[in-house]
Design a protein around this motif. Structure first.
Motif, PDB file in Angstrom:
ATOM      1  N   GLY A 125       7.872 114.254  27.932  1.00 26.46           N
ATOM      2  CA  GLY A 125       6.843 114.127  28.161  1.00 26.46           C
ATOM      3  C   GLY A 125       6.247 114.001  29.824  1.00 26.46           C
ATOM      4  N   LYS A 126       7.155 113.244  30.385  1.00 25.44           N
ATOM      5  CA  LYS A 126       6.769 112.909  31.974  1.00 25.44           C
ATOM      6  C   LYS A 126       7.010 113.966  32.844  1.00 25.44           C
ATOM      7  N   ALA A 181      11.852 120.138  32.555  1.00 25.13           N
ATOM      8  CA  ALA A 181      11.114 119.443  31.228  1.00 25.13           C
ATOM      9  C   ALA A 181      12.045 119.622  29.975  1.00 25.13           C
ATOM     10  N   SER A 182      13.246 120.209  30.139  1.00 29.18           N
ATOM     11  CA  SER A 182      13.706 120.861  28.745  1.00 29.18           C
ATOM     12  C   SER A 182      14.131 119.291  28.256  1.00 29.18           C
ATOM     13  N   LYS A 183      14.081 119.491  26.859  1.00 29.45           N
ATOM     14  CA  LYS A 183      14.118 118.287  25.855  1.00 29.45           C
ATOM     15  C   LYS A 183      15.683 117.684  25.849  1.00 29.45           C
ATOM     16  N   GLU A 239      14.691 113.598  34.765  1.00 30.90           N
ATOM     17  CA  GLU A 239      14.278 114.822  35.587  1.00 30.90           C
ATOM     18  C   GLU A 239      14.183 115.075  37.018  1.00 30.90           C
ATOM     19  N   ASP A 240      14.075 113.640  37.504  1.00 30.30           N
ATOM     20  CA  ASP A 240      14.015 113.820  38.914  1.00 30.30           C
ATOM     21  C   ASP A 240      14.926 114.283  39.528  1.00 30.30           C
ATOM     22  N   ILE A 241      16.431 114.024  39.301  1.00 28.41           N
ATOM     23  CA  ILE A 241      17.424 114.263  40.060  1.00 28.41           C
ATOM     24  C   ILE A 241      17.453 115.904  39.885  1.00 28.41           C
ATOM     25  N   PHE A 242      17.209 116.445  38.777  1.00 27.57           N
ATOM     26  CA  PHE A 242      17.249 117.929  38.592  1.00 27.57           C
ATOM     27  C   PHE A 242      16.309 118.674  39.502  1.00 27.57           C
ATOM     28  N   ALA A 243      15.100 117.853  40.007  1.00 33.20           N
ATOM     29  CA  ALA A 243      14.467 118.725  41.151  1.00 33.20           C
ATOM     30  C   ALA A 243      15.378 118.896  42.288  1.00 33.20           C
ATOM     31  N   GLY A 244      15.924 117.835  42.609  1.00 30.12           N
ATOM     32  CA  GLY A 244      17.045 117.758  43.886  1.00 30.12           C
ATOM     33  C   GLY A 244      18.172 118.968  43.501  1.00 30.12           C
ATOM     34  N   TYR A 302      22.235 107.512  30.164  1.00 25.43           N
ATOM     35  CA  TYR A 302      22.114 108.601  29.422  1.00 25.43           C
ATOM     36  C   TYR A 302      22.024 109.691  30.252  1.00 25.43           C
ATOM     37  N   GLY A 303      21.178 109.714  31.323  1.00 26.12           N
ATOM     38  CA  GLY A 303      20.876 110.992  32.120  1.00 26.12           C
ATOM     39  C   GLY A 303      22.124 111.552  32.764  1.00 26.12           C
TER      40      GLY A 303
END
Length: 651
Positions: A24-25, A141-143, A149-154, A192-193
């Motif tokens: 969602g976020k 945003a993949s489930k 999700e933030d570190i995947f932006a980096g 988890y992440g």
């Protein structure tokens, strides 16, 4: 459905299938980015704030986009440091504040330069909007897989030849979690992440495209920290199970009488120095250096001493278990899920049942397992008995056991107040006895919670199921070794002894099955018959214990050893049954497994609750806990609430 409003709601677009495509976020972030303007985009969470004087530096910060920081590329993400303003609420908040300060100053400064492996961590970084708008947005945003999700932006920015920097002349305020349960939920989410990152393509691609030094730096600063933490805990398990094998096989006694193992003074010196380092001095060195540089080394030393007096070692040892459990669980079964922490600026009393639900599998079960291993080591071990080395070997492990079992209650506000204890016990009994079913939430019934706890096993596949069974086999070692250390079986090593122990176990399970069937068939219409059945079983149980006591060569220690042997075996059977749930249900034994599991939960609950209730008898314990772990405002508010609430007779 997604509704686009233009002129009281006119146009509507209906998407096929489930409209919830990802988390969602990040979905919201990627949807909102197209409505933003300008070339820079700052990402600020709801628990952050800008200080007025810091906003005046924004113009200088934006100029960094025009400078090539590594001589080749313009920056695509401008990182800034944070100031944690919630450190004074409680001791836990202060620990997290100091930990965060160390990470967002020394840590991220070094990550950006010279290691060049800084990514994005949900902090108030400023993105090059045009760069990221054309490269998938600021979040993935993949489930499930992109839970963090933030570190995947980096990751995405670095993989697409972007550049991430860090700047210390500006800071943004941030409120961190202030209660143990909030902190644990947050750490569970991060673990988890990291588990999902370990399984992701992004880390694979980064590892292949980095040079050797950046690859090692990336490993150490992302998934490597969690993998190393898991290996640290595994080392304790391997050591204790290795000692268990030596003790039960008789090799330990042989080594103890050997000449080269009698004089082990160098070993004692090595273990003493190792234990000194393990107290946390080496791990706390970066934090002390940072505080020393910013506020003076006298302040850094006094803060470190005060943190130890406020049980910082207990907190960080407890969080070690949180990281290990959720990271390992994600690697083994997958199925990570977002856990909302609340981030509320509040400190409240958590009920015993709530703490049990949250920490049962991650800490309590593991703590009891390690405790049994240490007890067996103490009873049958010979190598280090009476030596200083024995203390140094087992001290850190006993410390970890006590921490994993009782830290949630130690850091719980009003955790030792008698009236709260009484209310918690009533709530626990209600929760453990309530029946589950469709629509019954896990916080209302133990059955619903228990079913939800092993639900990830359904999606782990054959490999995960086999691994779960293989890991459960370790609990059968106790039974195999300990039954041959009873006084009654001292002079025989026949395999019939081991077979007889399984007959005893199956007899106990058969009795539990009879009670379960009797409860269903007789408890409603034939209460007298059901009560007579339970009474008969109780008499048989007591008679068995008496017979065991009067048998020649059978001692009280033997009965205690039998309990140490059979309790882990039953737990191992439970784990195997949960992994093979469809097969167990097909033969109609799932109800018996549930009854056995409930019995184990009740035993664990009593084991945890008894020392807490004992300490709650003494009023000074609650007073001491409140004054030591919470700030003066909270302590005064607690005293005022007690006065306004009045003193009830049952207090």
């Amino acid at each position: 459905e997604l509704n686009f409003i233009a002129d009281v709601d006119i146009y509507r677009i209906k998407l096929p299938g489930n409209a919830m495509l990802g988390e969602g976020k990040p979905e919201n972030q990627n949807h909102a980015i197209i409505f933003t303007r300008g070339e820079g985009l700052q990402t600020i969470d709801m628990n952050q704030e800008h200080y007025m004087e810091e906003t005046l530096k924004m113009r200088n910060l934006l100029q960094e986009f025009t400078k090539k920081h590594d001589g080749v590329r313009y920056p695509t993400i401008l990182g800034v440091r944070e100031h944690i303003f919630t450190g004074s609420v409680s001791s836990l908040a202060w620990f997290m504040s100091n930990q965060e300060t160390s990470f967002v100053t020394i840590g991220q400064r070094v990550l950006a330069n010279p290691l060049r492996v800084r990514f994005h961590y949900g902090h108030p970084d400023i993105f090059d909007r045009l760069f990221h708008l054309t490269r998938g947005g600021v979040s993935k945003a993949s489930k499930i897989i992109n839970l963090s999700e933030d570190i995947f932006a980096g990751f995405n920015s670095t993989l697409r030849e972007g550049n991430v920097t860090h700047h210390e002349y500006m800071q943004v305020g941030k409120g961190r979690d202030v209660g143990l349960n909030q902190i644990s939920l947050f750490e569970a989410k991060i673990a988890y992440g990291n588990g999902e990152q370990t399984l992701s393509r992004d880390i694979y691609r980064l590892g292949h495209r980095f040079d050797f030094f950046r690859m090692l730096s990336c490993y150490y600063t992302t998934i490597g920290f969690y993998f190393s933490t898991m290996i640290t805990v595994w080392t304790v398990y391997v050591f204790l199970y290795g000692r268990l094998y030596l003790v039960l096989s008789g090799l330990d006694e042989g080594l103890a009488t050997g000449r080269r193992f009698i004089h082990n003074d160098p070993l004692q010196v090595a273990l003493a120095s190792q234990s000194f380092v393990q107290l946390g001095f080496l791990m706390a060195l970066p934090m002390m250096m940072e505080i020393g540089l910013e506020r003076g080394f006298r302040t850094a030393l006094s803060d470190f001493v005060l943190m130890q007096l406020q049980l910082a070692s207990v907190f960080f040892t407890f969080s070690l278990g949180t990281k290990t459990h959720y990271y390992g669980k994600t690697l083994l079964h997958g199925g990570a899920e977002y856990r909302a922490t609340g981030r509320g600026f509040v400190v409240f009393h958590a009920k015993f049942a709530e703490n049990y639900r949250l920490y049962s599998r991650s800490h309590f079960v593991k703590g009891i397992e390690l405790m049994i291993l240490l007890i067996v080591f103490e009873i049958f071990g010979q190598s280090y008995r009476g030596a200083i080395a024995y203390i140094f070997i087992t001290f850190s492990m006993w410390f970890m056991v006590v921490t994993w079992l009782f830290a949630p209650f130690l850091f719980n506000p009003s955790g030792f107040e008698w009236q709260k204890i009484v209310d918690d016990w009533t709530d626990w009994n209600k929760w453990i006895s309530n029946r589950g079913g469709i629509g019954v939430s896990p916080d209302k019934s133990w059955e619903s919670w228990w079913e939800k706890e092993h639900e990830p096993l359904k999606y782990s596949g054959k490999r995960g199921t086999v691994l779960e069974i293989v890991l459960a086999v370790r609990f059968f070692i106790y039974q195999y070794g300990l039954v041959y250390h009873l006084n009654i079986t001292k002079h025989t090593k026949s395999v019939l002894v081991y077979c007889l122990s399984w007959v005893v176990i199956f007899f106990i399970l058969l009795v539990m099955k009879a009670v379960s069937v009797g409860r269903r068939k007789f408890s409603a219409e034939f209460q007298l018959v059901f009560r007579l059945l339970k009474g008969l079983i109780f008499i048989v149980f007591i008679s068995t214990i008496v017979i065991l006591i009067v048998i020649p060569h059978m001692t009280i220690q033997d009965i205690f050893v039998c309990i140490l042997a059979f309790m882990p075996t039953g737990w191992g059977l439970l784990l195997v049954a949960q992994a093979l749930k469809p097969a167990i249900m097909s033969v109609g034994l799932w109800g018996s497994i549930r009854a056995l599991a409930r019995g184990y939960e009740i035993i664990m609950g009593l084991l945890l609750f008894t020392p807490i209730a004992f300490l709650a008898w003494f009023p000074f314990v609650s007073e001491f806990q409140t004054r030591m772990l919470f700030n003066q405002a909270f302590s005064r508010g607690l005293q005022i609430s007690r006065i306004l609430g009045g003193h009830k007779k049952d207090r």
